[in-house]
Design a protein around this motif. Structure first.
Motif, PDB file in Angstrom:
ATOM      1  N   TYR A  87       0.818  -1.215   0.000  1.00 48.93           N
ATOM      2  CA  TYR A  87       0.000   0.000   0.000  1.00 48.93           C
ATOM      3  C   TYR A  87       0.852   1.266   0.000  1.00 48.93           C
ATOM      4  O   TYR A  87       0.425   2.298  -0.543  1.00 48.93           O
ATOM      5  N   GLN A 135     -10.409  10.205  -0.273  1.00 54.69           N
ATOM      6  CA  GLN A 135     -11.615   9.379  -0.383  1.00 54.69           C
ATOM      7  C   GLN A 135     -11.730   8.761  -1.775  1.00 54.69           C
ATOM      8  O   GLN A 135     -12.139   7.603  -1.915  1.00 54.69           O
ATOM      9  N   ILE A 174      -9.596   5.721  -1.957  1.00 55.25           N
ATOM     10  CA  ILE A 174     -10.199   4.606  -1.222  1.00 55.25           C
ATOM     11  C   ILE A 174     -11.365   4.017  -2.012  1.00 55.25           C
ATOM     12  O   ILE A 174     -11.512   2.802  -2.133  1.00 55.25           O
ATOM     13  N   ALA A 183      -9.347  -1.979   0.559  1.00 56.42           N
ATOM     14  CA  ALA A 183      -9.641  -0.560   0.764  1.00 56.42           C
ATOM     15  C   ALA A 183      -9.433  -0.162   2.219  1.00 56.42           C
ATOM     16  O   ALA A 183      -8.908   0.911   2.519  1.00 56.42           O
ATOM     17  N   GLU A 184      -9.834  -1.043   3.131  1.00 58.58           N
ATOM     18  CA  GLU A 184      -9.659  -0.774   4.559  1.00 58.58           C
ATOM     19  C   GLU A 184      -8.179  -0.680   4.919  1.00 58.58           C
ATOM     20  O   GLU A 184      -7.755   0.229   5.650  1.00 58.58           O
ATOM     21  N   ARG A 222      -6.617   2.550   3.557  1.00 58.50           N
ATOM     22  CA  ARG A 222      -6.970   3.699   4.381  1.00 58.50           C
ATOM     23  C   ARG A 222      -6.159   3.715   5.673  1.00 58.50           C
ATOM     24  O   ARG A 222      -5.675   4.769   6.109  1.00 58.50           O
ATOM     25  N   THR A 246     -11.982  10.603   6.129  1.00 56.88           N
ATOM     26  CA  THR A 246     -12.608   9.753   5.105  1.00 56.88           C
ATOM     27  C   THR A 246     -13.513   8.730   5.778  1.00 56.88           C
ATOM     28  O   THR A 246     -13.392   8.454   6.976  1.00 56.88           O
TER      29      THR A 246
END
Length: 427
Positions: free
Chosen positions: A137, A159, A162, A172-173, A176, A200
């Protein structure tokens, strides 16, 4: 369906895989050779490369083309042919780095923050498996906002990044979470004043727990799955380890009392005494080879190869890891196996479920959470999480037993001696 940027076209190969290309002015006299993007729309790298393609120039030169990349600074950098896509994109990345160094100097950009973070104990003290996950990531963040000053990032832009991964909620989690931690790391180091990523939306999704395999599932698997996949299943059940540790296991000596290994996820030394039934399995399958789990041809399984073979078996008769024609041929040749594997798939059973089998069996015979934790290399908190269903069954059985024993000598039945006619009239 995601709307693709201008000039970006998909191409489906015979095996069903889809590749994406940048094809400026396709079908016109001004058409340029197509550029392979080497990424999928769910990957932030895909969108970055789409943007970078808008800054490409190409001119016919002899029998070929001369390619250049125009940086936002106005500088131009020569590139190799996109016919060698890896070298082509590596040259663009090198050009970006060179241009940033010449333009930004000491600017507090995302790439500078990531470099600082990776050199700090906050990153270096992570477990190897966690660092590997973070790297994925961090690379995505660098690809998307490489030369952007951290202070310039907005909540809207965060956002959007994400949301681009909304089809894979867990990814996605994690994206973030890494972004929030990275920006938090940069605040006291002068990269920004506030963490815009914290504003977000948090990812909301229901995580499906791993399911232990029931008896009927083992019967179907051992009857229909290729034999080379079987022994790792026994090892997973009797040791409770993860597939990353099970598949590459070293064969224990005949007089060994335990399976010993270093867990790849935690780096901890694991000592699992060999169950007598498992020893019989090891004796029956013994081959003079340093590795325990072998393919049918006698070669040792590599973890990626085993996972691929596992997936092909579990998707037998379905065009998941094969073409439509191959899947149809499998169903026609062995409809019983296709039906068996379909039942396993629909039940949501995966290899990691064996780990839950191991935890459940240990708990059901009365092992403490500490004992289970030491065998399967799992925190006691996670053992409790895994054991919810087992504990409910144990409590229910204990409660019913107390009910029977507690009232056995004081009441004729739970209704004070009253009996319904439906029971009186029964023989």
């Amino acid at each position: 369906m995601v709307e693709l940027p201008r000039y970006v076209k998909p191409q489906r190969k015979p095996n069903g895989r889809v590749f994406y290309y940048y094809e400026r002015h396709r079908g016109t006299p001004r058409a340029l050779p197509r550029v392979p993007l080497l990424a999928q729309p769910q990957d932030p790298l895909f969108w970055l490369r789409c943007d970078l393609c808008t800054m490409l120039d190409a001119e016919a030169a002899g029998d070929g083309w001369a390619w250049r990349w125009r940086a936002p600074s106005g500088r131009s950098y020569p590139l190799p042919s996109p016919r060698e896509p890896d070298a082509f994109w590596a040259a663009i990345e090198a050009a970006i780095t060179t241009d940033e160094a010449a333009t930004n100097g000491g600017a507090r950009t995302f790439v500078a923050l990531i470099d600082l973070y990776r050199a700090h104990a906050a990153y270096l003290d992570l477990k190897p498996s966690s660092r590997s996950a973070y790297d994925r990531y961090l690379d995505q963040i660098a690809a998307r906002w490489r030369s952007l000053p951290v202070q310039a990032l907005t909540t809207i832009e965060a956002q959007a990044a994400i949301d681009a991964q909304q089809e894979t909620p867990r990814a996605a989690e994690f994206f973030r979470m890494v972004l929030c931690r990275l920006i938090d790391f940069g605040i006291p180091r002068g990269f920004c004043e506030t963490n815009v990523a914290e504003k977000t939306e948090k990812i909301r999704y229901k995580s499906e727990p791993y399911k232990p395999w029931p008896d009927w599932a083992f019967e179907l698997f051992f009857e229909h799955a290729r034999v080379g996949l079987h022994l790792p299943v026994y090892s997973a059940i009797y040791t409770g380890q993860r597939s990353v540790d099970v598949v590459p296991m070293v064969r224990p000596k005949r007089d060994a009392g335990a399976i010993e290994l270093v867990a790849r996820k935690t780096g901890a030394n694991v000592f699992v005494p060999i169950h007598s039934d498992y020893r019989q399995v090891l004796d029956v399958t013994h081959v003079d080879h340093v590795r325990l789990h072998l393919r049918e041809d006698g070669a040792a399984w590599a973890l990626p190869a085993y996972r691929t073979a596992w997936q092909r078996e579990m998707s037998f008769g379905q065009p998941i890891t094969k073409t439509v024609d191959e899947a149809a041929a499998e169903r026609a040749e062995n409809p019983a196996k296709a039906a068996a594997m379909e039942r396993l798939r629909h039940a949501g059973l995966v290899f990691h479920g064996f780990r839950k089998n191991a935890v459940n069996m240990l708990l059901e015979v009365g092992c403490t959470e500490a004992e289970v934790s030491s065998i399967v290399e799992m925190t006691e908190a996670m053992v409790r999480h895994y054991s919810k269903d087992v504990n409910k069954r144990r409590l229910a059985m204990s409660g019913m037993r107390k009910l029977e024993e507690g009232w056995a000598n004081t009441r004729q039945n739970l209704f004070g001696g009253a009996t319904s006619p439906i029971l009186k009239n029964r023989a």
